[in-house]
Write a protein that holds these residues in place. Structure first.
Motif, short mmCIF file in Angstrom:
data_model
loop_
_atom_site.label_atom_id
_atom_site.label_comp_id
_atom_site.label_asym_id
_atom_site.label_seq_id
_atom_site.Cartn_x
_atom_site.Cartn_y
_atom_site.Cartn_z
N SER A 61 10.19 -20.14 -88.63
CA SER A 61 9.81 -19.56 -89.92
C SER A 61 10.99 -19.72 -90.86
O SER A 61 12.09 -20.08 -90.47
CB SER A 61 9.46 -18.08 -89.75
N ARG B 48 12.21 -20.51 -95.25
CA ARG B 48 11.97 -21.46 -96.31
C ARG B 48 12.93 -22.65 -96.30
O ARG B 48 12.67 -23.64 -96.95
CB ARG B 48 12.05 -20.76 -97.67
N THR B 49 14.03 -22.52 -95.56
CA THR B 49 15.04 -23.58 -95.60
C THR B 49 15.21 -24.25 -94.24
O THR B 49 16.30 -24.67 -93.87
CB THR B 49 16.38 -22.99 -96.05
N LYS C 61 7.91 -27.44 -89.77
CA LYS C 61 8.91 -26.48 -89.29
C LYS C 61 8.85 -26.38 -87.76
O LYS C 61 8.80 -25.28 -87.20
CB LYS C 61 8.72 -25.11 -89.93
#
Length: 122
Positions: free
Chosen positions: A25, A27-28, A76
């Motif tokens: 998980s 965002r980066t 991801k």
């Protein structure tokens, strides 16, 4: 921060294959260096393989030529394809992440999954 969840472990006969997956998980994700470690009963956690954002990778000598680490930044995900498995590959396998340069020491990684058991029977 990043959260990691491993899957794909199980029981396999020597010579067989397994594919481990690690769902991340955050965002980066693409900026993280990712790695797989393993820990057998009574032993220290040891480095298996690492991969940086661009796909460059490194392997422990014990798995080189048999295991392949890969990543899909869009999904991801990080994978560990394990072929020609040996009984000595039996361990709990952990996915790990760091924003720093990927290394081979567990202390260099900041985030860890819960682990997935791999058992190779002879």
């Amino acid at each position: 921060q990043v959260q990691l969840v491993e899957s794909g472990g199980g029981l396999v006969q020597a010579g067989g294959s397994l594919r481990l997956s690690c769902a991340a998980s955050g965002r980066t994700f693409s900026r993280y260096s990712m790695a797989w470690f393993r820990q057998a009963p009574g032993k220290e956690r040891e480095f298996v393989a690492a991969i940086i954002w661009s796909g460059g990778s490194a392997y422990a000598d014990s798995v080189k030529g048999r295991f392949t680490i890969s990543r899909d930044n869009a999904k991801k995900m990080v994978y560990l394809q394990m072929n020609s498995l040996k009984p000595e590959d039996t361990a709990v396998y952990y996915c790990a992440a760091t924003m720093r340069v990927a290394g081979r020491e567990a202390r260099e990684y900041d985030y860890w999954g819960q682990g997935t058991q791999v058992t190779v029977s002879s």
